[in-house]
Scaffold this active site. Structure first.
Site, short mmCIF file in Angstrom:
data_model
loop_
_atom_site.label_atom_id
_atom_site.label_comp_id
_atom_site.label_asym_id
_atom_site.label_seq_id
_atom_site.Cartn_x
_atom_site.Cartn_y
_atom_site.Cartn_z
N ASN A 171 -10.06 0.08 0.23
CA ASN A 171 -8.60 0.19 0.18
C ASN A 171 -8.11 -0.34 -1.17
O ASN A 171 -8.17 -1.54 -1.42
CB ASN A 171 -8.01 -0.63 1.34
CG ASN A 171 -6.49 -0.55 1.40
OD1 ASN A 171 -5.84 -0.06 0.48
ND2 ASN A 171 -5.92 -1.05 2.49
N CYS A 226 0.81 -1.22 0.00
CA CYS A 226 0.00 0.00 0.00
C CYS A 226 0.85 1.27 0.00
O CYS A 226 0.33 2.36 -0.27
CB CYS A 226 -0.96 0.01 1.19
SG CYS A 226 -2.13 -1.35 1.15
N HIS A 259 -3.28 7.53 2.69
CA HIS A 259 -3.66 6.20 2.21
C HIS A 259 -5.06 5.89 2.73
O HIS A 259 -5.38 6.17 3.89
CB HIS A 259 -2.66 5.17 2.70
CG HIS A 259 -3.06 3.76 2.39
ND1 HIS A 259 -3.54 3.39 1.14
CD2 HIS A 259 -3.08 2.64 3.14
CE1 HIS A 259 -3.82 2.10 1.15
NE2 HIS A 259 -3.56 1.63 2.35
C1 LIG Z 1 -9.77 -4.92 10.14
C2 LIG Z 1 -10.43 -4.00 11.15
C3 LIG Z 1 -11.48 -3.14 10.47
C4 LIG Z 1 -11.10 -4.86 12.20
O1 LIG Z 1 -11.64 -4.08 13.23
P1 LIG Z 1 -11.36 -4.47 14.75
O2 LIG Z 1 -12.14 -3.55 15.55
O3 LIG Z 1 -9.87 -4.48 14.93
O4 LIG Z 1 -11.97 -5.91 14.84
P2 LIG Z 1 -11.25 -7.32 15.15
O5 LIG Z 1 -10.37 -7.72 14.00
O6 LIG Z 1 -10.61 -7.26 16.48
O7 LIG Z 1 -12.50 -8.25 15.18
C5 LIG Z 1 -13.52 -8.04 16.11
C6 LIG Z 1 -14.61 -9.06 15.86
O8 LIG Z 1 -15.27 -8.76 14.61
C7 LIG Z 1 -15.31 -9.92 13.81
N1 LIG Z 1 -15.28 -9.53 12.41
C8 LIG Z 1 -14.20 -9.39 11.59
N2 LIG Z 1 -14.61 -9.02 10.37
C9 LIG Z 1 -15.94 -8.89 10.42
C10 LIG Z 1 -16.92 -8.52 9.48
N3 LIG Z 1 -16.62 -8.19 8.20
N4 LIG Z 1 -18.20 -8.49 9.87
C11 LIG Z 1 -18.55 -8.82 11.12
N5 LIG Z 1 -17.68 -9.19 12.07
C12 LIG Z 1 -16.37 -9.21 11.71
C13 LIG Z 1 -14.11 -10.72 14.23
O9 LIG Z 1 -14.28 -12.07 13.89
C14 LIG Z 1 -14.06 -10.48 15.70
O10 LIG Z 1 -14.99 -11.32 16.31
P3 LIG Z 1 -14.67 -12.02 17.74
O11 LIG Z 1 -14.45 -10.86 18.68
O12 LIG Z 1 -15.89 -12.83 17.98
O13 LIG Z 1 -13.42 -12.82 17.50
C15 LIG Z 1 -9.38 -3.10 11.82
O14 LIG Z 1 -8.55 -3.87 12.65
C16 LIG Z 1 -8.52 -2.37 10.84
O15 LIG Z 1 -8.99 -1.53 10.11
N6 LIG Z 1 -7.21 -2.64 10.86
C17 LIG Z 1 -6.29 -1.99 9.96
C18 LIG Z 1 -6.43 -2.62 8.63
C19 LIG Z 1 -5.68 -1.86 7.61
O16 LIG Z 1 -5.70 -0.66 7.60
N7 LIG Z 1 -5.07 -2.61 6.70
C20 LIG Z 1 -4.44 -2.12 5.59
C21 LIG Z 1 -3.22 -1.38 5.92
S1 LIG Z 1 -2.49 -1.04 4.42
#
Ligand SMILES: CC(C)(COP(=O)(O)OP(=O)(O)OC[C@H]1O[C@@H](n2cnc3c(N)ncnc32)[C@H](O)[C@@H]1OP(=O)(O)O)[C@@H](O)C(=O)NCCC(=O)NCCS
Length: 315
Positions: free
Chosen positions: A272, A116, A242
């Site tokens: 993204n 990215c 980004h």
């Molecule tokens: C991916 C992201 C949105 C997830 O949000 P989060 O608040 O961290 O959530 P978590 O990954 O801890 O997951 C929380 C719960 O939601 C669930 N979950 C994950 N994706 C889900 C979806 N699409 N729909 C519903 N539930 C979902 C998980 O399974 C987890 O459940 P559990 O608590 O029962 O295990 C967030 O971590 C994020 O944006 N991270 C950065 C990603 C990024 O920017 N990547 C690219 C960089 S270039």
């Protein structure tokens, strides 16, 4: 007078096929909801490439728009640098495929991989080549088809990405405008928290860990860019970040003390698009008249590697 790389033109291109969150969940039978995706990421929809579209075809379309915006013909271009993590082939590079699609028969082309952060890396390389006198006019393109490397059964990743391309034409010019500085970083110790298995995927991500790194590392690179140019955060007129997650974007806007309307946001509609996200956002804000000639613009990105970087540009 100083020789600089001026952004003479920008262009963006998105595949016409749009899938909103509900349609995505229904199509792949995902246990998710529009509310969850919006709340955690700010994403409402994404564009997905069709079978007749490729990394090269999207990139070529963005490049055509950047050339048209600059009023440039292809014979002016000395080379093409494409940032992509999703090339159509191991080789030939996406850059030379785009060269052929544009009808260019001179110059050079190569791809660069920094996930990215790819566009910021490519901008930095192109700027160095221009200032070293190796080229006078370069196309810098970010183009991605992440839909081809996603695990469509993994709701934690597949809802977050989209396809698209963005491009700029950089031209050597004497003066105050242009790329003022670029700042590149990588730390391979964190390679496993965001990676593509093998070369064809799927993509795997430890979202929460990536999130923490993103806020810390992007804050540091923003400080570095300001310090390198001896300017305060109040001097920055636009942040073009980004587009991975609205919460990370808002944290960066807050750090710079910028009002919301000075932070360019496309993640809601594009999701993204990896190396394409910064040039797509830049092209949108330039073409709708928000970013004007002479404005001071800060670009930043973080991605797999981990890689991260920033660039300060007097547009
Ligand atoms: C991916 C992201 C949105 C997830 O949000 P989060 O608040 O961290 O959530 P978590 O990954 O801890 O997951 C929380 C719960 O939601 C669930 N979950 C994950 N994706 C889900 C979806 N699409 N729909 C519903 N539930 C979902 C998980 O399974 C987890 O459940 P559990 O608590 O029962 O295990 C967030 O971590 C994020 O944006 N991270 C950065 C990603 C990024 O920017 N990547 C690219 C960089 S270039």
């Amino acid at each position: 007078m100083t020789l600089r790389s001026v952004i003479a033109g920008c262009g963006g291109h998105l595949p016409p096929n749009v899938l909103d969150n509900d349609a995505l969940a229904a199509r792949f039978g995902l246990d998710t909801s529009d509310a969850w995706i919006r709340e955690r990421s700010g994403i409402t929809q994404r564009h997905l490439a069709g079978p007749d579209e490729s990394c090269a075809s999207l990139g070529a379309e963005a490049a055509r728009k950047a050339l048209a915006h600059a009023g440039a013909a292809v014979d002016e271009v000395d080379g093409i640098i494409v940032a992509t993590a999703t090339p159509d082939h191991a080789f030939p590079s996406t850059a030379v495929r785009i060269q052929a699609l544009l009808g260019m028969t001179r110059g050079f082309g190569f791809d660069l991989s920094a996930a990215c952060t790819g566009f910021v890396y490519a901008l930095s390389v192109a700027d160095a080549m221009i200032r070293a006198g190796q080229a006078k006019s370069l196309l810098v393109i970010g183009s991605e088809v992440y839909s081809r490397i996603l695990d469509w059964t993994d709701r934690g990743t597949c809802v977050l990405f989209g396809d698209g391309a963005g491009a700029v034409l950089l031209r050597a010019e004497e003066g105050e405008r242009g790329v003022l500085s670029t700042h590149l970083h990588a730390d391979g110790r964190h390679g496993d928290i965001l990676l593509v298995e093998g070369t064809a995927g799927p993509l795997r991500m430890a979202g929460r860990e990536v999130f923490k790194h993103a806020v810390n590392k992007l804050s540091a690179v923003v400080d570095e860019a300001l310090a390198a140019n001896s300017i305060g955060r109040e001097d920055v007129q636009w942040l073009v970040p980004h587009q991975a997650n609205i919460r990370i974007i808002e944290a960066m806007g807050k750090k710079l003390g910028l009002p919301r309307e000075r932070v360019v946001v496309t993640v809601d509609r594009h999701a993204n698009t990896s190396a394409a996200s910064v040039p797509l956002a830049l092209a949108e804000a330039v073409h709708d008249g928000r970013i004007q000639r002479g404005d001071l613009v800060l670009l930043e990105a973080i991605g797999g590697g981990l890689t991260w970087g920033g660039a300060l540009v007097r547009f």
